[in-house]
Design an enzyme around this catalytic site. Sequence first.
Site, PDB file in Angstrom:
ATOM      1  N   GLN A  12       3.600 -57.907 -38.181  1.00 21.45           N
ATOM      2  CA  GLN A  12       3.655 -58.354 -39.451  1.00 21.45           C
ATOM      3  C   GLN A  12       2.698 -56.860 -40.060  1.00 21.45           C
ATOM      4  OE1 GLN A  12       3.653 -63.028 -39.092  1.00 21.45           O
ATOM      5  NE2 GLN A  12       2.373 -62.528 -40.150  1.00 21.45           N
TER       6      GLN A  12
ATOM      7  N   ARG B 222      -0.027 -58.903 -35.935  1.00 21.20           N
ATOM      8  CA  ARG B 222      -0.624 -57.669 -37.092  1.00 21.20           C
ATOM      9  C   ARG B 222      -0.338 -56.956 -36.756  1.00 21.20           C
ATOM     10  NH1 ARG B 222      -0.670 -59.753 -41.781  1.00 21.20           N
ATOM     11  NH2 ARG B 222      -2.314 -61.057 -41.407  1.00 21.20           N
TER      12      ARG B 222
ATOM     13  N   HIS C  49       7.638 -57.630 -43.621  1.00 22.02           N
ATOM     14  CA  HIS C  49       6.727 -57.811 -41.840  1.00 22.02           C
ATOM     15  C   HIS C  49       8.690 -58.022 -40.813  1.00 22.02           C
ATOM     16  CE1 HIS C  49       3.778 -59.461 -43.285  1.00 22.02           C
ATOM     17  NE2 HIS C  49       4.012 -61.324 -43.750  1.00 22.02           N
TER      18      HIS C  49
ATOM     19  N   CYS D  68       5.417 -66.537 -45.520  1.00 21.43           N
ATOM     20  CA  CYS D  68       6.338 -65.379 -45.275  1.00 21.43           C
ATOM     21  C   CYS D  68       6.756 -65.286 -43.816  1.00 21.43           C
ATOM     22  CB  CYS D  68       5.381 -64.245 -45.869  1.00 21.43           C
ATOM     23  SG  CYS D  68       3.784 -63.981 -45.029  1.00 21.43           S
TER      24      CYS D  68
ATOM     25  N   ARG E 170     -14.854 -62.570 -61.418  1.00 20.44           N
ATOM     26  CA  ARG E 170     -15.092 -60.991 -61.458  1.00 20.44           C
ATOM     27  C   ARG E 170     -14.178 -60.295 -62.424  1.00 20.44           C
ATOM     28  NH1 ARG E 170     -15.091 -62.749 -55.618  1.00 20.44           N
ATOM     29  NH2 ARG E 170     -12.903 -63.195 -55.401  1.00 20.44           N
ATOM     30  N   SER E 171     -12.851 -60.684 -62.391  1.00 18.41           N
ATOM     31  CA  SER E 171     -11.675 -60.054 -62.581  1.00 18.41           C
ATOM     32  C   SER E 171     -11.569 -60.129 -64.543  1.00 18.41           C
ATOM     33  CB  SER E 171     -10.671 -60.477 -62.338  1.00 18.41           C
ATOM     34  OG  SER E 171     -10.779 -60.075 -60.600  1.00 18.41           O
TER      35      SER E 171
ATOM     36  N   THR F 266      -4.014 -60.927 -59.815  1.00 21.07           N
ATOM     37  CA  THR F 266      -4.747 -59.548 -59.277  1.00 21.07           C
ATOM     38  C   THR F 266      -4.527 -59.113 -57.919  1.00 21.07           C
ATOM     39  OG1 THR F 266      -6.552 -60.606 -59.071  1.00 21.07           O
ATOM     40  CG2 THR F 266      -6.418 -58.942 -61.131  1.00 21.07           C
TER      41      THR F 266
HETATM   42  N1  LIG Z   1       0.356 -61.292 -48.892  1.00 16.65           N
HETATM   43  C1  LIG Z   1       1.445 -61.474 -48.573  1.00 16.65           C
HETATM   44  O1  LIG Z   1       2.400 -61.659 -48.075  1.00 16.65           O
HETATM   45  C2  LIG Z   1       1.898 -62.765 -48.816  1.00 16.65           C
HETATM   46  C3  LIG Z   1       3.110 -63.858 -48.577  1.00 16.65           C
HETATM   47  C4  LIG Z   1       3.081 -65.548 -48.780  1.00 16.65           C
HETATM   48  C5  LIG Z   1       2.317 -65.930 -49.127  1.00 16.65           C
HETATM   49  N2  LIG Z   1       0.570 -65.419 -49.254  1.00 16.65           N
HETATM   50  C6  LIG Z   1      -0.218 -66.334 -50.263  1.00 16.65           C
HETATM   51  O2  LIG Z   1      -0.437 -65.829 -51.147  1.00 16.65           O
HETATM   52  C7  LIG Z   1      -2.369 -66.328 -51.556  1.00 16.65           C
HETATM   53  C8  LIG Z   1      -2.517 -64.809 -52.279  1.00 16.65           C
HETATM   54  O3  LIG Z   1      -2.087 -63.960 -50.889  1.00 16.65           O
HETATM   55  P1  LIG Z   1      -2.706 -62.246 -51.479  1.00 16.65           P
HETATM   56  O4  LIG Z   1      -2.138 -61.256 -50.416  1.00 16.65           O
HETATM   57  O5  LIG Z   1      -2.208 -62.085 -52.850  1.00 16.65           O
HETATM   58  O6  LIG Z   1      -4.557 -61.979 -51.705  1.00 16.65           O
HETATM   59  P2  LIG Z   1      -5.164 -61.481 -51.791  1.00 16.65           P
HETATM   60  O7  LIG Z   1      -4.814 -59.774 -52.438  1.00 16.65           O
HETATM   61  O8  LIG Z   1      -6.379 -61.824 -51.714  1.00 16.65           O
HETATM   62  O9  LIG Z   1      -5.139 -61.931 -53.800  1.00 16.65           O
HETATM   63  C9  LIG Z   1      -6.098 -62.379 -53.838  1.00 16.65           C
HETATM   64  C10 LIG Z   1      -6.104 -63.619 -55.660  1.00 16.65           C
HETATM   65  O10 LIG Z   1      -6.737 -64.830 -55.155  1.00 16.65           O
HETATM   66  C11 LIG Z   1      -8.130 -64.769 -56.776  1.00 16.65           C
HETATM   67  N3  LIG Z   1      -9.407 -65.708 -56.872  1.00 16.65           N
HETATM   68  C12 LIG Z   1      -9.903 -65.593 -55.114  1.00 16.65           C
HETATM   69  N4  LIG Z   1     -10.835 -66.612 -55.527  1.00 16.65           N
HETATM   70  C13 LIG Z   1     -10.626 -66.732 -56.566  1.00 16.65           C
HETATM   71  C14 LIG Z   1     -10.668 -68.125 -57.438  1.00 16.65           C
HETATM   72  N5  LIG Z   1     -11.812 -68.291 -57.356  1.00 16.65           N
HETATM   73  N6  LIG Z   1     -10.344 -68.697 -58.506  1.00 16.65           N
HETATM   74  C15 LIG Z   1      -9.217 -67.564 -59.522  1.00 16.65           C
HETATM   75  N7  LIG Z   1      -8.552 -66.422 -58.572  1.00 16.65           N
HETATM   76  C16 LIG Z   1      -9.332 -66.323 -56.872  1.00 16.65           C
HETATM   77  C17 LIG Z   1      -7.893 -63.042 -56.479  1.00 16.65           C
HETATM   78  O11 LIG Z   1      -9.084 -62.662 -57.788  1.00 16.65           O
HETATM   79  P3  LIG Z   1      -9.859 -61.515 -57.589  1.00 16.65           P
HETATM   80  O12 LIG Z   1      -8.859 -60.482 -58.011  1.00 16.65           O
HETATM   81  O13 LIG Z   1     -10.588 -61.376 -59.417  1.00 16.65           O
HETATM   82  O14 LIG Z   1     -10.458 -61.943 -56.847  1.00 16.65           O
HETATM   83  C18 LIG Z   1      -6.916 -62.707 -56.629  1.00 16.65           C
HETATM   84  O15 LIG Z   1      -6.221 -62.192 -57.910  1.00 16.65           O
HETATM   85  C19 LIG Z   1      -2.445 -66.778 -50.120  1.00 16.65           C
HETATM   86  O16 LIG Z   1      -2.326 -68.174 -50.424  1.00 16.65           O
HETATM   87  C20 LIG Z   1      -1.451 -65.762 -49.409  1.00 16.65           C
HETATM   88  O17 LIG Z   1      -1.557 -67.305 -48.349  1.00 16.65           O
HETATM   89  C21 LIG Z   1       0.356 -64.085 -49.409  1.00 16.65           C
END
Ligand SMILES: NC(=O)c1ccc[n+]([C@@H]2O[C@H](COP(=O)([O-])OP(=O)(O)OC[C@H]3O[C@@H](n4cnc5c(N)ncnc54)[C@H](OP(=O)(O)O)[C@@H]3O)[C@@H](O)[C@H]2O)c1
Length: 349
Positions: A160, A242, A249, A133, A38-39, A10
């Site tokens: 970023q 940021r 980015h 990233c 939650r989801s 999600t």
């Molecule tokens: N955003 C970027 O540009 C980027 C780039 C490279 C790497 N990353 C890495 O990718 C990961 C995700 O980043 P994001 O930006 O996509 O974050 P995000 O939008 O905050 O999404 C977080 C996800 O984790 C899920 N989650 C949280 N707690 C959980 C749990 N206890 N069990 C299962 N699922 C859980 C959330 O589900 P719910 O909706 O149910 O809370 C949501 O699907 C991070 O490790 C980040 O460092 C991100």
Amino acid sequence: MLRIAIVGATGAVGRECLALLDGGIVPVERVVPVGSARSVGRDLGAEQALSLPLAPLVTVEELDPRDLDVAVFCAGADVSSREAERLADAGVLIVDNSSAFRMRPDVPLVVPQVNPGALAVRPASNLVANPNCSTIQMVRALQPLHELATLDSVVVATYQAASGGGVRGLEELAEGSRRILDDPGAQGEAGGRFGQPLPFSLVPEIGLQDDQGLTHEERKLVREPRKILGLPGLRVSATAVRVPVFHCHSEAVHVRLREPVTTAAVEKALAATEGLRVYTRSDSPSYPMPRSVFARPEDRALVHVGRIRVEPEDPRAVAVWVVADNLWVGAALNALQIVELSVKNGWLG
Ligand SMILES: NC(=O)c1ccc[n+]([C@@H]2O[C@H](COP(=O)([O-])OP(=O)(O)OC[C@H]3O[C@@H](n4cnc5c(N)ncnc54)[C@H](OP(=O)(O)O)[C@@H]3O)[C@@H](O)[C@H]2O)c1
């Protein structure tokens, strides 16, 4: 045909993973979306109009390793640290987007276009790490420069986007911007996803600072390229900032090479590299910008490089401006290209 779980389906990265799977990046038999409690009950197939063989959304604790070949983790380092090894030990290949395992010697840190050899055989740990990233787009531009004239040192400043802070980061930028447009006197509050208010400002601190004053993001930009490029002594100096941009980015990358080069030779080396789009001074504009990455659908998958120049007083000093979609190139696409390469190498699926 793979049975694949997307943990964090999600989230900002997870949604893009589902979209890329829907586009057929790897053949799938079954896709299991995973979220927090939650989801549970959400229908991501309907929300994203997907035609994937999508199972109902489950929590990570409910995942049964016997039903999976591979799991892409995009739910943050806490969830990865807690749950990924249980699945890996049971034989599931884990591709992890978080920082939890990146520097472990038994875990390859992979950008398929840069160090595909790291995936020649299946890692005994069953863990593969996706780099940060900002690191991914930088090393994709650095590798051809290294092959041309050997990297000596790198200085990078990043710009970023808010999507690097996930769904919450995007919401905070949108809502905060609206609030200030409605009431120009409004002050944002400290805290939140970026530590300080981001709308109409910028924040030169991504992650906490360590005792030497480097932020977590800057540490990643220093350490990860060394492992990916196989250059443990590479000197990298980084400032990560940021900016109030929703997606993509940007980076100003200044490189010192061992041999002198010309701008034409640098442009040629970059243009000959698969997956890069090069902008020269005869292009208008002669540089990419975050919005231009969405000009054509195929551009989202590329690393865009412009403002290519050799310092007039120092033919070993090269500067480039690098822009890429952090959610694709920097996360979901790189992770699924790791899966694709593992299948191609014959040890997955
Ligand atoms: N955003 C970027 O540009 C980027 C780039 C490279 C790497 N990353 C890495 O990718 C990961 C995700 O980043 P994001 O930006 O996509 O974050 P995000 O939008 O905050 O999404 C977080 C996800 O984790 C899920 N989650 C949280 N707690 C959980 C749990 N206890 N069990 C299962 N699922 C859980 C959330 O589900 P719910 O909706 O149910 O809370 C949501 O699907 C991070 O490790 C980040 O460092 C991100």
